[in-house]
Design an enzyme around this catalytic site. Structure first.
Site, mmCIF file in Angstrom:
data_model
loop_
_atom_site.group_PDB
_atom_site.id
_atom_site.type_symbol
_atom_site.label_atom_id
_atom_site.label_comp_id
_atom_site.label_asym_id
_atom_site.label_seq_id
_atom_site.Cartn_x
_atom_site.Cartn_y
_atom_site.Cartn_z
ATOM 1 C CB SER A 152 -5.686 1.175 3.494
ATOM 2 O OG SER A 152 -4.869 0.081 3.156
ATOM 3 C CE LYS B 72 -1.942 2.274 1.294
ATOM 4 N NZ LYS B 72 -2.827 1.262 1.900
ATOM 5 C CB SER C 89 -5.470 1.412 -1.284
ATOM 6 O OG SER C 89 -5.164 1.361 0.080
#
Length: 386
Positions: free
Chosen positions: A64, A67, A127
């Protein structure tokens, strides 16, 4: 030809050489063991100094942390005037089918109209995989085109050993990979180019959206003094990682850990790593933001030189209780060719601290330098003769 200019600064501002160790002193070792993780990197943005590194160029899956690249790409578009945070996109059915309820979510509804502002908050705080997908499709028309934009943006800031295959870091058979050094490059660009947007979207502890309230799993915000994010990452393949930052007493540190085997080690390592950076090293200021550091020659311009200024506060670090000689050198490819734009990065300041790795920070032009007209070219030619 690479031009070097020694900065003409008062000796007192340059050195803490009184009582310094000899020039052949061995490099200073960390005062405490590094985090128990395979990849670790800690950098001070004010000096560009690497305070600690372990496998900084080893490729790993960011999960993640990907991102952050999606958010930075959006920040670039916002500050370029191409999009607005108040602009709305639709979480359309094809995207909903692929990403509804997949992993971390901000619970977007089918065909919901949602602002870019809300999506950015969902991505940075909880997230949101669905938020990253909705943002990419909404701004580029498809995830493939959005990922192409992400990779182009990454190349433009010098992330030369990373590649992105998704907007959110979901498992993609290894097509998405980064290095710790590239992640520090990304964090540096985001914090220095877009400080207002960074402050607006990162470091929030909770998100309320669509009737759900969720907390941020960032391990340092609210725990480490001055910490404000940035992003955790986890998949079974990647393990636990974290890209983090904190600012304290005028020093901004950025850290990366990768491949931690457990969430507990990720959290403990992230917190202790940042604290170690602040406690084991002492910052020494050199220039405030906007201070003239030197000048560069200009060819073909209305002026024959341009002042170089610090884009952000500049200093250097030394381990607590130690001293060392400091030398500053300005580097640029010169002479610069007109026109030169105010705020354009045209040089770097090299900071060489005895016993530590040499580092560089950017310098920008203090003013515009237009191309010379005929009369100015004649005057410049005569001056050059003498």
């Amino acid at each position: 030809m690479n031009t070097l200019i020694k900065s003409l600064l008062a000796a007192a501002a340059l050195s803490t050489s009184a009582g310094a160790a000899s020039a052949d002193r061995a490099p200073i070792e960390p005062l405490v063991p590094p985090p128990e993780v395979p990849i670790a990197l800690l950098v001070d943005l004010s000096s560009g100094q690497t305070l600690y590194s372990r496998e900084p160029d080893r490729r790993f899956m960011p999960a993640s942390i990907t991102k952050v690249m999606t958010v930075f790409t959006a920040f670039e578009m916002i500050d370029a005037g191409k999009i607005s945070p108040s602009q709305e996109v639709i979480f359309s059915e094809p995207t909903w089918n692929d990403w509804h309820g997949v992993g971390s979510t901000m619970f977007l509804e089918l065909n919901q109209r949602v602002t870019i502002d809300a999506l950015l908050r969902g991505i940075t705080t909880v997230s949101a995989n669905d938020g990253a997908a909705a943002l990419g499709v909404g701004l580029a028309g498809s995830l493939d085109r959005w990922v192409d934009r992400m990779n182009a943006t990454a190349r433009s800031i010098g992330m030369h050993d990373s590649h992105f295959g998704t907007p959110n870091g979901w498992m993609d058979e290894g097509r998405t990979f980064v290095t710790a050094r590239d992640l520090v490059t990304l964090a540096t660009a985001m914090i220095t180019r877009h400080p207002d947007l960074y402050e607006r979207y990162f470091g929030h502890k909770r998100l309320k959206f669509n009737g759900f309230e969720q907390r941020n799993h960032d391990p340092v915000t609210g725990v480490v003094d001055g910490a404000d994010g940035i992003k955790t990452g986890f998949t079974n393949q990647a393990g636990y990682g974290f890209l983090g930052s904190a600012e304290r007493d005028g020093r901004r540190l950025v850290m990366v850990i990768g491949g931690a085997p457990t969430s507990r080690i990720q959290k403990q390592s992230s917190r202790s790593f940042l604290e170690w950076g602040f406690q084991a090293f002492e910052g020494h200021p050199l220039f405030a933001a906007g201070t003239v550091v030197g000048e560069a020659r200009v060819q073909g311009g209305a002026q024959r030189s341009v002042s170089l200024v610090a884009e952000r506060p500049i200093g250097y670090d030394l381990p607590i209780g130690q001293t060392g000689k400091v030398e500053l050198t300005i580097h640029y490819q010169g002479p610069l060719r007109a026109p030169v734009a105010k705020g354009e990065q045209v040089a770097e300041l090299e900071i060489a601290v005895e016993g530590l790795r040499t580092s560089r920070v950017p310098l920008v032009a203090a003013s515009d330098v237009d191309e010379a007209n005929l009369a100015e070219r004649l005057v410049n030619g005569v001056v050059a003769l003498f």
